[in-house]
Enzyme design. Structure first.
Site: not given
Ligand code: ACM
Length: 633
Positions: A350, A284, A210
């Site tokens: 995201e 991410h 991440d």
């Molecule tokens: C997430 O909670 N961004 C998958």
């Protein structure tokens, strides 16, 4: 030990009369989580002692492993070293692990029959996984101190006679651990998997990358772990973590070597847990981009993320850049080799697409391919990535954002922004794993924010338990199952990861394993509470937040702009005592009677506490009325 005594007293009081054969009372003495399909008590006791043998007639490798694992585990508290043999004599006391030669259709791949007689315990299953789950149930029939880390001398290792038939509702029963926001040691990951397996979870989703850290060694890409695995150190509340300062040393972090990964994979396999590795792209990806800045559109140098982004940083891979694909190929080739499971999770959540909009290469790619917008560009990315994953012999899973702009042809969708993504994907004939934030996000508060460690949003135990993974109108064959997710922005250490996982992980285990019509909240509470001494013995931390009072402000319709207070408990059978004068309530104070309370003039706070059977049980909450007022909006 006390619980065991309770079982014996109950049994002598109800010597298997017809009345005792009622389903609820029957099973409430066998406190098994998740609830099996069928539990039929029988007469007598199997006394476990050092002479008991474990018989494995089939000499199946995995069943032998299961037998040895059980023998080793129970040797610590009992001091017995049960011998694993191919055959026992007729009169010998034994635990027999029997693979069905003719498969039982009802039991499937993971089901089992467990029969405890005074001299024999038989576990029958079609597959080794079923034998393993039968053994986990057997562990729960032993006294809680069977989980102890040291030898116990004064315990009768008695197992009450019973017949159990059991199989899971879903084939996908997952827990996810985010090891990027905070790093968790190899030993902890193993312990986490061990604990999961006791409650019949079979998927460990490992969120390995991440913005905040890259946690897996990839040969030939040393900067991933030299740079990507480390960030500036911070303690305290994640919400106020300061971003990395110019020149600040990145000293917090860590990663798993490929040897560590192999060790953990093997450890999980022995417990019938498949690891789902996640490399979260194209968003991410700041840890990856910090290590290799040429992968983003802006190619700007960034440190690995510490706290929240204050301004938008380019944490997204450039789709049109060949280096991105060379990198992804290298990474996923090794991931595919390291993890034997059939799936790889590629994230997809995201992803901020604003940088793609401004980048000439991505714009040129969109023009060339007739891609109209950046949502479709992400879809192009996911489809290309799926081809890559399939070329490595694996199937792709992504978060539900991968639906936007068009879903990759064979992708499985993990639905997290509610159920809608999962519903949509299933209607398109895709497999789905349901893990909506509303019921499955274990990083959220499980009790009142006034007394809990910092987190965001709220997910109480009961909300986990209420979760139904198959929405109305959806063909259940597309729903592989469900998963609890532990994101770790606010989880700085291993004890706290346990606290956030249990007992909510027990509720979800039951949702994923047990038949829908076997779910029963008050009865679950009874069986769940019986696990707590097991956690104590195993030295696993858990939350007792479900004993707290739930304080809700309600508008007083009689008085303009005024507030009353409603008090509730999550579980039945608790008494609530309260004060408005800032003193600490006990059972000699006002007992709450179910009616919302008028707040006396001048009161600053309401203090509440729960009791059960005359004994304090829930943590006291001192709630400033100012805080409560804010919650009314
Ligand atoms: C997430 O909670 N961004 C998958």
């Amino acid at each position: 030990m006390k619980l065991h005594l309770f079982v014996l007293i109950l049994l002598s009081a109800f010597p298997f009369s017809g009345a005792f054969a009622q389903p609820v009372s029957q099973q409430s003495i066998f406190n098994i989580v998740p609830q099996p399909v069928k539990v039929q008590p029988a007469r007598g006791i199997f006394k476990l002692n050092a002479t008991v043998k474990i018989e494995v007639p089939s000499s199946d490798k995995e069943v032998l492993e299961t037998a040895r694992l059980f023998s080793k585990e129970i040797s610590i508290p009992t001091g017995y070293h049960l011998e694993v043999v191919g055959a026992v004599a007729k009169n010998e006391k034994a635990i027999c692990l029997i693979l069905n030669t003719i498969p039982d259709d009802v039991l499937g791949k993971e089901g089992y029959m467990l029969e405890v007689n005074p001299t024999r315990i038989n576990i029958r299953a079609n597959k080794p996984a079923g034998i393993f789950y039968g053994m986990q149930t057997l562990m729960q029939l032993l006294p809680p101190v069977i989980e102890n880390k040291t030898k116990i001398t004064h315990e009768n290792w008695n197992i009450h006679c019973v017949s159990i038939m059991d199989y899971p509702r879903f084939g996908w029963r997952g827990l996810m651990l985010d090891v990027s926001r905070h790093f968790f040691s190899k030993e902890f990951v193993k312990e986490y998997i061990d604990q999961m397996a006791k409650y019949k979870y079979n998927i460990f989703h490992w969120h390995l990358t991440d913005d905040n850290g890259w946690r897996i060694e990839i040969k030939g890409l040393p900067r991933l772990t030299e740079i990507g695995a480390w960030r500036a150190p911070r303690t305290g509340n994640y919400r106020s973590f300061k971003v990395a300062q110019p020149g600040e040393k990145a000293t917090y972090g860590g990663y798993y070597t490929q040897e560590d990964i192999k060790e953990i994979v093997k450890y999980a396999q022995k417990r019938f847990v498949t690891i789902l590795p996640e490399v979260d792209v194209p968003g991410h990806s700041l840890a990856l981009i910090a290590a290799y800045p040429n992968l983003s559109c802006t190619q700007l140098p960034y440190p690995v993320r510490v706290g929240r982004f204050k301004v938008k940083v380019d944490n997204v891979l450039c789709v049109a850049n060949d280096s991105t694909w060379l990198m992804l190929d290298k990474i996923f080739t090794q991931i595919a080799t390291l993890f034997p499971g059939q799936y790889i999770h590629v994230g997809g959540d995201e992803a901020y697409t604003g940088f793609w909009d401004k980048h000439s290469k991505d714009q040129a790619l969109m023009k060339r391919e007739g891609i109209e917008n950046t949502k479709e560009l992400q879809s192009y990315f996911e489809k290309k990535l799926e081809s890559l994953i399939i070329s490595k012999g694996k199937k792709m899973i992504g978060w539900d954002e991968i639906l936007e702009g068009g879903l990759a042809p064979e992708a499985t969708v993990m639905s997290w922004r509610g159920m809608q993504g999962g519903i949509e994907a299933s209607k398109m004939g895709h497999h789905v794993i349901m893990t909506p934030g509303s019921n499955c996000y274990l990083n959220e508060y499980q009790g009142d924010a006034v007394v809990e460690p910092p987190a965001e949003a709220t997910l109480r135990l009961s909300t986990c338990y209420e979760f139904e993974p198959v929405p109305d109108g959806v063909d259940s064959k597309f729903i592989l199952g469900g998963q609890g997710n532990l994101w770790t922005e606010f989880v700085a250490n291993e004890r706290h990861a346990e606290y956030m996982t249990w007992p909510r992980g027990l509720a979800l285990a039951e949702v994923f394993w047990s038949q829908k019509d076997r779910r029963n909240w008050p009865e679950f509470i009874h069986r769940m509470e019986a696990q707590l001494p097991r956690f104590d013995a195993a030295q696993i931390k858990y939350a007792r937040s479900f004993y707290q009072v739930i304080i809700t402000p309600v508008k007083d319709d009689m008085v303009n702009d005024s507030m009353r207070v409603q008090l509730d408990t999550e579980i039945p059978g608790l008494d609530i005592y309260y004060t408005f004068d800032n003193s600490n309530p006990d059972q000699f104070y006002q007992k709450y009677n179910g009616q919302s309370l008028i707040i006396p003039a001048g009161a600053e706070q309401i203090n509440v506490v729960t009791y059960r059977g005359g004994k304090p049980i829930g943590e006291q909450i001192n709630m400033p009325l100012e805080v409560l007022k804010k919650r009314m909006k």
